[in-house]
Design a protein around this motif. Structure first.
Motif, mmCIF file in Angstrom:
data_model
loop_
_atom_site.group_PDB
_atom_site.id
_atom_site.type_symbol
_atom_site.label_atom_id
_atom_site.label_comp_id
_atom_site.label_asym_id
_atom_site.label_seq_id
_atom_site.Cartn_x
_atom_site.Cartn_y
_atom_site.Cartn_z
ATOM 1 N N SER A 159 0.825 -1.352 0.066
ATOM 2 C CA SER A 159 -0.078 0.093 -0.075
ATOM 3 C C SER A 159 1.053 1.154 0.049
ATOM 4 O O SER A 159 2.120 1.250 0.484
ATOM 5 C CB SER A 159 -1.060 0.066 1.178
ATOM 6 O OG SER A 159 -0.043 0.365 2.355
ATOM 7 N N SER A 161 0.288 5.407 1.156
ATOM 8 C CA SER A 161 -0.655 6.044 1.963
ATOM 9 C C SER A 161 -0.134 7.575 1.951
ATOM 10 O O SER A 161 1.232 7.772 1.995
ATOM 11 C CB SER A 161 -1.046 5.635 3.398
ATOM 12 O OG SER A 161 -0.019 5.386 4.104
ATOM 13 N N TYR A 162 -1.164 8.554 2.124
ATOM 14 C CA TYR A 162 -0.750 9.858 2.347
ATOM 15 C C TYR A 162 -1.328 10.346 3.672
ATOM 16 O O TYR A 162 -2.521 10.784 3.626
ATOM 17 C CB TYR A 162 -1.226 10.621 1.005
ATOM 18 C CG TYR A 162 -0.654 10.257 -0.116
ATOM 19 C CD1 TYR A 162 0.616 10.729 -0.673
ATOM 20 C CD2 TYR A 162 -1.007 9.417 -1.011
ATOM 21 C CE1 TYR A 162 1.221 10.488 -1.778
ATOM 22 C CE2 TYR A 162 -0.810 8.738 -2.073
ATOM 23 C CZ TYR A 162 0.557 9.308 -2.537
ATOM 24 O OH TYR A 162 1.212 8.734 -3.672
#
Length: 196
Positions: A159, A161-162
């Motif tokens: 994954s 993510s931010y």
């Protein structure tokens, strides 16, 4: 892993750069603004690839600098889920591994994505958080392979993510990372290249 992203931006060009050719001056300002910055859902900017168009040059009342509307392409680093990437070990602890590509250091392999079965051992003379991970290939025969700091490690991206920017951050917390990549070593062919 790398993409071209087209962006339109209103750019205020400082008067000190007006002696340069306009394209060079705008390129310098764009690099100052975007280079090594993370743009949510686009990734990490590694380079201003090209400038497609420059329009405007208006000087607004009370401002001594022209403002341009610029359309340009950025080269962005954004891994794809399932992609296999080779990185170097940055650090390891009881929570897993942290890997580095040289220009990006926020790649994490959590314990549940380590090779199965695996264990960690604290390094003698170091803090409790300092560990070496071992893949227990055939534990009953005593075959276990360490993950060494000199190893190149292949991992699969799980994954990207931010996380939202925190309003307040405790002093003892680790520095904020605007983009986090999580990976896995729990498949054949993954882990240190020396294993295979």
């Amino acid at each position: 892993m790398f993409y071209l992203s087209r962006i339109e931006h209103k750019l205020r060009l400082p008067p000190s750069l007006l002696s340069l050719p306009i394209r060079d001056a705008i390129h310098m300002e764009l690099e100052k603004l975007f280079l090594d910055k993370v743009i949510a859902n686009l990734g990490l900017c590694t380079c201003v690839y090209d400038i497609i168009s420059i329009e405007g040059g208006f000087i607004f009342a009370g401002d001594g600098a022209p403002t341009y509307t610029v359309v340009f392409n950025l080269i962005m680093f954004r891994p794809i889920m399932g992609e296999i990437i080779t990185a170097k070990l940055h650090s390891s602890d009881a929570d897993g591994l942290r890997l580095s590509l040289g220009f990006f250091d926020d790649i994490y392999i959590p314990t549940h994505h380590m090779p199965n079965p695996s264990h960690f051992d604290p390094m003698p003379g170091k803090s409790n958080k300092s560990v070496v991970w071992f893949w227990d290939f055939k534990k009953e025969e005593g075959l276990s392979y360490p993950i060494d700091s000199s190893d190149e490690i292949k991992f699969q991206v799980q994954s990207v993510s931010y996380p939202p920017i925190p309003v307040e951050q405790p002093k003892e917390s680790k520095p904020f990372a605007p983009m986090l990549v999580y990976g896995s070593l729990d498949q054949d062919g993954l882990g240190p290249v020396s294993w295979w």
